[in-house]
Design a protein around this motif. Sequence first.
Motif, PDB file in Angstrom:
ATOM      1  N   ARG A  64       0.842  -1.204   0.000  1.00 52.54           N
ATOM      2  CA  ARG A  64       0.000   0.000   0.000  1.00 52.54           C
ATOM      3  C   ARG A  64       0.877   1.254   0.000  1.00 52.54           C
ATOM      4  NH1 ARG A  64      -5.263  -0.297   0.772  1.00 52.54           N
ATOM      5  NH2 ARG A  64      -5.433   1.779   1.666  1.00 52.54           N
ATOM      6  N   LYS A  66       3.947   1.495  -1.030  1.00 56.88           N
ATOM      7  CA  LYS A  66       4.643   1.584  -2.317  1.00 56.88           C
ATOM      8  C   LYS A  66       3.745   2.225  -3.370  1.00 56.88           C
ATOM      9  CE  LYS A  66       7.051  -1.072  -5.777  1.00 56.88           C
ATOM     10  NZ  LYS A  66       7.800  -2.271  -6.068  1.00 56.88           N
ATOM     11  N   VAL A  67       2.503   1.780  -3.442  1.00 56.52           N
ATOM     12  CA  VAL A  67       1.556   2.338  -4.410  1.00 56.52           C
ATOM     13  C   VAL A  67       1.336   3.823  -4.131  1.00 56.52           C
ATOM     14  CG1 VAL A  67      -0.864   2.273  -5.134  1.00 56.52           C
ATOM     15  CG2 VAL A  67       0.418   0.143  -4.930  1.00 56.52           C
ATOM     16  N   HIS A  70       3.926   6.252  -5.285  1.00 56.43           N
ATOM     17  CA  HIS A  70       3.856   6.554  -6.714  1.00 56.43           C
ATOM     18  C   HIS A  70       2.768   7.589  -7.012  1.00 56.43           C
ATOM     19  CE1 HIS A  70       6.332   2.945  -7.294  1.00 56.43           C
ATOM     20  NE2 HIS A  70       6.641   3.500  -8.454  1.00 56.43           N
ATOM     21  N   VAL A  72      -0.468   7.366  -6.180  1.00 51.90           N
ATOM     22  CA  VAL A  72      -1.784   6.778  -6.417  1.00 51.90           C
ATOM     23  C   VAL A  72      -2.564   6.782  -5.109  1.00 51.90           C
ATOM     24  CG1 VAL A  72      -3.013   4.669  -7.077  1.00 51.90           C
ATOM     25  CG2 VAL A  72      -0.905   5.311  -8.263  1.00 51.90           C
ATOM     26  N   LEU A  74      -5.611   5.500  -2.801  1.00 53.96           N
ATOM     27  CA  LEU A  74      -6.412   4.284  -2.666  1.00 53.96           C
ATOM     28  C   LEU A  74      -7.696   4.632  -1.940  1.00 53.96           C
ATOM     29  CD1 LEU A  74      -3.521   1.873  -1.639  1.00 53.96           C
ATOM     30  CD2 LEU A  74      -4.657   2.013  -3.855  1.00 53.96           C
ATOM     31  N   VAL A  82      -4.974  -2.740  -4.198  1.00 51.68           N
ATOM     32  CA  VAL A  82      -3.520  -2.582  -4.279  1.00 51.68           C
ATOM     33  C   VAL A  82      -2.974  -3.384  -5.456  1.00 51.68           C
ATOM     34  CG1 VAL A  82      -1.329  -3.025  -3.089  1.00 51.68           C
ATOM     35  CG2 VAL A  82      -3.279  -2.127  -1.812  1.00 51.68           C
ATOM     36  N   GLN A  85      -3.833  -1.644  -8.767  1.00 51.99           N
ATOM     37  CA  GLN A  85      -2.997  -0.464  -9.023  1.00 51.99           C
ATOM     38  C   GLN A  85      -1.566  -0.862  -9.365  1.00 51.99           C
ATOM     39  OE1 GLN A  85      -4.028   2.394  -9.620  1.00 51.99           O
ATOM     40  NE2 GLN A  85      -6.070   2.386  -8.747  1.00 51.99           N
ATOM     41  N   MET A  86      -1.049  -1.925  -8.736  1.00 48.38           N
ATOM     42  CA  MET A  86       0.307  -2.383  -9.067  1.00 48.38           C
ATOM     43  C   MET A  86       0.373  -2.884 -10.510  1.00 48.38           C
ATOM     44  SD  MET A  86       1.617  -4.141  -5.562  1.00 48.38           S
ATOM     45  CE  MET A  86       3.236  -4.481  -6.245  1.00 48.38           C
ATOM     46  N   PHE A  89       0.811  -0.041 -13.047  1.00 47.78           N
ATOM     47  CA  PHE A  89       2.129   0.572 -13.183  1.00 47.78           C
ATOM     48  C   PHE A  89       2.822   0.046 -14.433  1.00 47.78           C
ATOM     49  CE2 PHE A  89       2.923   0.895  -8.318  1.00 47.78           C
ATOM     50  CZ  PHE A  89       2.138   2.011  -8.254  1.00 47.78           C
TER      51      PHE A  89
END
Length: 128
Positions: A64, A66-67, A70, A72, A74, A82, A85-86, A89
Amino acid sequence: LVNNVFRDEHLVKLRIGNLGIGHTRYSTTGFSELQNCQPFVVDTLHGKIAVAHNGELVNAKKLRRKVMRHGVGLSTGSDSEVITQMLAFTPPLEEDDSPDWVARIQNLMTETPTSYSLLIMHDDVIYA
């Protein structure tokens, strides 16, 4: 059961395409609320993807963050969001104009060392 929820008038609306994915939700992470319903659908640079996921990510908090790093946002507490969204990328070695969904899935699998199942739909392909 599906036939108790979806009546003929509901199914008629689904006959636009020839593919679909779905999921019944039993929450292990996040709450059983409408916002956590699956599949999660997001717009990417290469069109919409839909993701249905079953399982629990043991490193969900780390992913979470990490996202979010970037940029983003949530909107749920769901691991599935998650994961979605990954997948959206662009991996470091991928060209921006030609998505390699298999490489994205492999990249995701290296980041999520646990057992789970995924259905991913993009255009006319379903990855499982």
